[in-house]
Design a protein around this motif. Structure first.
Motif, PDB file in Angstrom:
ATOM      1  N   LEU A 615       0.835  -1.206   0.000  1.00 19.14           N
ATOM      2  CA  LEU A 615       0.000   0.000   0.000  1.00 19.14           C
ATOM      3  C   LEU A 615       0.866   1.252   0.000  1.00 19.14           C
ATOM      4  N   GLY A 616       1.926   1.260   0.818  1.00 25.57           N
ATOM      5  CA  GLY A 616       2.807   2.427   0.842  1.00 25.57           C
ATOM      6  C   GLY A 616       3.468   2.674  -0.496  1.00 25.57           C
ATOM      7  N   GLY A 617       3.905   1.601  -1.173  1.00 31.23           N
ATOM      8  CA  GLY A 617       4.556   1.774  -2.460  1.00 31.23           C
ATOM      9  C   GLY A 617       3.590   2.186  -3.549  1.00 31.23           C
ATOM     10  N   LEU A 618       2.345   1.697  -3.498  1.00 31.92           N
ATOM     11  CA  LEU A 618       1.360   2.103  -4.497  1.00 31.92           C
ATOM     12  C   LEU A 618       0.959   3.564  -4.320  1.00 31.92           C
ATOM     13  N   ILE A 619       0.993   4.063  -3.074  1.00 29.70           N
ATOM     14  CA  ILE A 619       0.689   5.482  -2.848  1.00 29.70           C
ATOM     15  C   ILE A 619       1.831   6.337  -3.365  1.00 29.70           C
ATOM     16  N   VAL A 620       3.023   6.077  -2.864  1.00 25.97           N
ATOM     17  CA  VAL A 620       4.230   6.786  -3.318  1.00 25.97           C
ATOM     18  C   VAL A 620       5.336   5.748  -3.453  1.00 25.97           C
ATOM     19  N   PRO A 621       5.717   5.356  -4.661  1.00 29.08           N
ATOM     20  CA  PRO A 621       6.781   4.358  -4.825  1.00 29.08           C
ATOM     21  C   PRO A 621       8.063   4.797  -4.116  1.00 29.08           C
ATOM     22  N   ASN A 622       8.624   3.880  -3.299  1.00 26.21           N
ATOM     23  CA  ASN A 622       9.840   4.216  -2.560  1.00 26.21           C
ATOM     24  C   ASN A 622      10.636   2.959  -2.304  1.00 26.21           C
ATOM     25  N   GLY A 623      11.896   3.127  -1.986  1.00 28.04           N
ATOM     26  CA  GLY A 623      12.802   2.000  -1.801  1.00 28.04           C
ATOM     27  C   GLY A 623      12.446   1.149  -0.605  1.00 28.04           C
ATOM     28  N   ALA A 624      11.999   1.761   0.494  1.00 24.78           N
ATOM     29  CA  ALA A 624      11.665   0.999   1.686  1.00 24.78           C
ATOM     30  C   ALA A 624      10.510   0.049   1.414  1.00 24.78           C
ATOM     31  N   ALA A 625       9.486   0.532   0.729  1.00 24.93           N
ATOM     32  CA  ALA A 625       8.357  -0.330   0.409  1.00 24.93           C
ATOM     33  C   ALA A 625       8.783  -1.456  -0.525  1.00 24.93           C
ATOM     34  N   CYS A 626       9.618  -1.125  -1.498  1.00 23.70           N
ATOM     35  CA  CYS A 626      10.109  -2.145  -2.429  1.00 23.70           C
ATOM     36  C   CYS A 626      10.910  -3.214  -1.687  1.00 23.70           C
TER      37      CYS A 626
END
Length: 659
Positions: A615-626
């Motif tokens: 959910l975090g990556g779909l909101i704003v793609p970021n390295g931590a979520a990836c």
């Protein structure tokens, strides 16, 4: 056409139709949800709401104020800032209740009778200082079987409309207060000018009061003299009153006597009866004398004639008698005339007395009555004069007493005017300081022109304005949340249709990791395809820009692959229970993604699930979520490999049973 992919709980191979169904299921579900929930405020006209206006307008300062009608009009017209609005119907209570029951109306907004009175009560209370401010309220009713978000939409619109009207009323009230500051400042300035004039007047009055003691002393002396004179005047007036009353009594008696005399005079006459008798006797006597004289004259005339026949000298005595008769004859005419005159006089006297007695008493009685009436009036007037003089005497006595008191008061005033002069001097000083203070207050109060007061009132009435990045009802995370949940349930669907681990894992000579990867890659490919299809669907509905869409699509593909690995591990490790746990994870993801007011333990559980980094990556793609998704995928594959390796050790009886 079949594929070399094993079907879960069946020896029949997977067909392309099954794969296409599993691949399209999340995209279809996601497309339906996104299309239904994306920007519902853009389609508000599909909802019909009724407005029931029960408000009774009020009149304020001769101004008719129908605030309920204005609110209803504002709801119907909508806002210039929003393109869409509900379909509003002006209705009544019966129609609204019926329409709410049969589904004609999705909501009913009721404006109560006291809305205008309550909404304006604050301004009225500020103006009159004895009123009670009441908060105006409206009610929003939705049917029990209404849609989930209908309450939210109608309440939000009604609340915004009521808040806007409240802000408008607050602006008007604050504007009046700010204008009042300017008016009060001007009035205080006028009061300061008046206080300055009062100080000057008090100073002049103090100077005049300083001269009052000497004049008050002279006034006291004069008042004492006036008291003595008034006392003597009262004594003299009392004497005059007494004498006037006595004279009035005498005049009254005189008048009564004159009236009585007039009556007696008219009754008895003026000439006595004896006088009438004497006059009549005199008339009769003189008449007899006249007749006797006439007889004597005739006799003498006869004798004289006889004497003429005699011989003169023949008889001396006769001659002498004849001579005497002649002398008598000569004198008798005068005597006869005198007797006749006496007779006429006596008769005239008797007649005159009777004529006099007839006329004189009437005239004299009339004059006596006139004099008597005048005397009685004089007596009455003298009595009234005596009363008036007595009152004047009383007034003079009162004047004497008042003058004495005036003298005492003037003496006291002479003593008090000195203190008055000091007090007026103090008053002059105090009012001067008051004037200075009022001038300071007047210049200290803020002053606003009409434009300034209007602008300031607008800010004070609505000091904080929220500037949201998105006006969507469900916020910018709605699409990412739906996408993540749909991808999760898509991965679950993959392992409902596909076998998590090949059925020959126990007898195969391949490694456990190879067996896990053999079951993983079809689901991973489906998950990647699902992520791509969902991204395309979202793009059609939401219309992202290119950079945003590429980031969203890449993360959706990664999430689809990672979710395939996690669901494979759940089914591999837990079997059918793993699918139940997977469904529970999807529900928790939905619950924790909708609202922030969930319990802390549930929020912590949601953050620990694999759906959180997705959910975090779909909101704003970021390295931590990836990285989080990669870790979940690796750990899941490891767990699945360990579970396969453990289960590949078995007995011959179990192998034969499986065969």
């Amino acid at each position: 056409m079949t594929l070399p992919i094993e079907r879960a709980r069946s020896r029949r191979p997977i067909t392309w139709l099954t794969l296409i169904g599993v691949l399209l299921l999340p995209a279809i579900i996601g497309g339906i949800l996104v299309a239904a929930l994306q920007n519902p405020t853009d389609r508000l006209e599909s909802m019909t709401a009724a407005v029931v206006n029960l408000d009774e307008p009020v009149t304020i300062d001769d101004q008719y104020t129908p605030l309920g009608r204005q609110l209803a009009s504002g709801l119907v017209e909508g806002s210039d800032e929003v393109d869409s609005n509900l379909t509003w119907v002006i209705s009544n209570e019966d129609d609204a209740a019926e329409g709410l029951g049969d589904g004609t109306y999705q909501a009913v907004v009721t404006i109560p009778k006291s809305f205008s009175a309550d909404a304006t009560s604050a301004g009225t209370a500020l103006k009159d200082s004895d009123g009670t401010a009441e908060q105006a309220k409206i009610s929003v009713t939705t049917p029990p079987d209404g849609r989930v978000a209908d309450d939210l939409i109608t309440n939000q619109i009604a609340t915004v409309a009521a808040s806007t009207m409240g802000t408008m009323l607050s602006e008007a009230t604050v504007d009046n207060v700010l204008v009042g500051f300017t008016t009060i400042g001007d009035q205080i300035g006028d009061a300061a000018d008046g206080a300055s004039k009062l100080a000057d007047g008090a100073r002049s009055a103090a100077d005049g009061a300083a001269a009052l003691p000497d004049g008050a002393s002279k006034l006291a002396d004069g008042a004492d003299g006036l008291a003595d004179g008034a006392s003597k005047l009262a004594g003299g007036l009392n004497t005059i009153s007494t004498k006037a009353r006595e004279a009035g009594g005498g005049a009254t008696q005189l008048g009564q006597g004159l009236n009585a005399g007039a009556a007696a005079l008219e009754r008895d006459g003026l000439v006595p009866d004896a006088l009438f008798t004497g006059a009549d006797g005199a008339a009769a006597a003189t008449s007899g004398v006249a007749e006797g004289v006439d007889g004597v004259k005739s006799g003498v005339d006869g004798l004289v004639a006889l004497c003429g026949t005699r011989t003169v000298g023949s008889d001396l005595l006769l001659d002498q008698v004849c001579a005497g008769l002649e002398d008598m004859q000569n004198g008798l005419p005068k005597l006869s005339e005198g007797a006749a005159g006496a007779k006429a006089a006596a008769a005239g006297t008797a007649q005159g007395l009777r004529a006099f007695d007839d006329a004189a008493p009437k005239k004299i009685a009339t004059q006596m009555r006139t004099a008597g009436g005048a005397a009685v009036q004089l007596g009455n007037g003298l009595g009234q004069l005596a009363d008036g003089v007595a009152q004047s005497a009383s007034g003079a006595s009162a004047l004497s007493s008042g003058a004495t008191q005036l003298g005492d008061g003037a003496s006291a005033m002479a003593e008090g005017t000195g203190e008055l002069a000091e007090g007026l001097d103090t008053l002059a000083s105090g009012t001067g300081e008051l004037a200075d203070g009022l001038k300071t207050a007047s210049t200290s109060l803020p002053s606003f022109d009409e434009q300034q007061s209007t602008e300031l009132a607008s800010v004070i009435a609505d000091p904080v304005k929220a500037s949201a990045e998105s006006g969507d009802m469900f916020g910018p995370t709605a699409i990412p949340l739906l996408s993540a949940v749909v991808l999760w349930f898509g991965a679950l669907a993959s392992f409902i249709a596909l076998r998590a681990v090949p059925g020959n894992a126990l007898t195969s000579r391949r490694s456990s990791a190879a067996m896990v990867l053999r079951g993983f890659w079809p689901a991973a490919a489906i998950g990647a395809g699902q992520g791509l299809l969902i991204s395309l669907t979202v793009q059609i509905v939401a219309g992202y820009d290119a950079a945003t869409w590429w980031g969203f699509a890449g993360f959706a593909v990664l999430a689809g692959i990672a979710f395939a690995a996690v669901n494979q591990a759940l089914v591999t490790v837990l079997g059918g229970i793993g699918r139940w746990v997977s469904a529970l994870v999807g529900v928790v993801a939905v619950a924790t993604g909708l609202v922030s007011t969930i319990p802390a333990w549930l929020a912590g559980l949601g953050a620990a699930l694999p759906t959180a980094p997705a959910l975090g990556g779909l909101i704003v793609p970021n390295g931590a979520a990836c990285a989080g998704l990669v870790v979940w995928a690796v750990l899941s594959l490891g767990a699945a490999t360990l579970a396969v390796a453990t289960r590949r050790t078995t007995s011959a009886k179990a192998v034969l049973a499986a065969a």
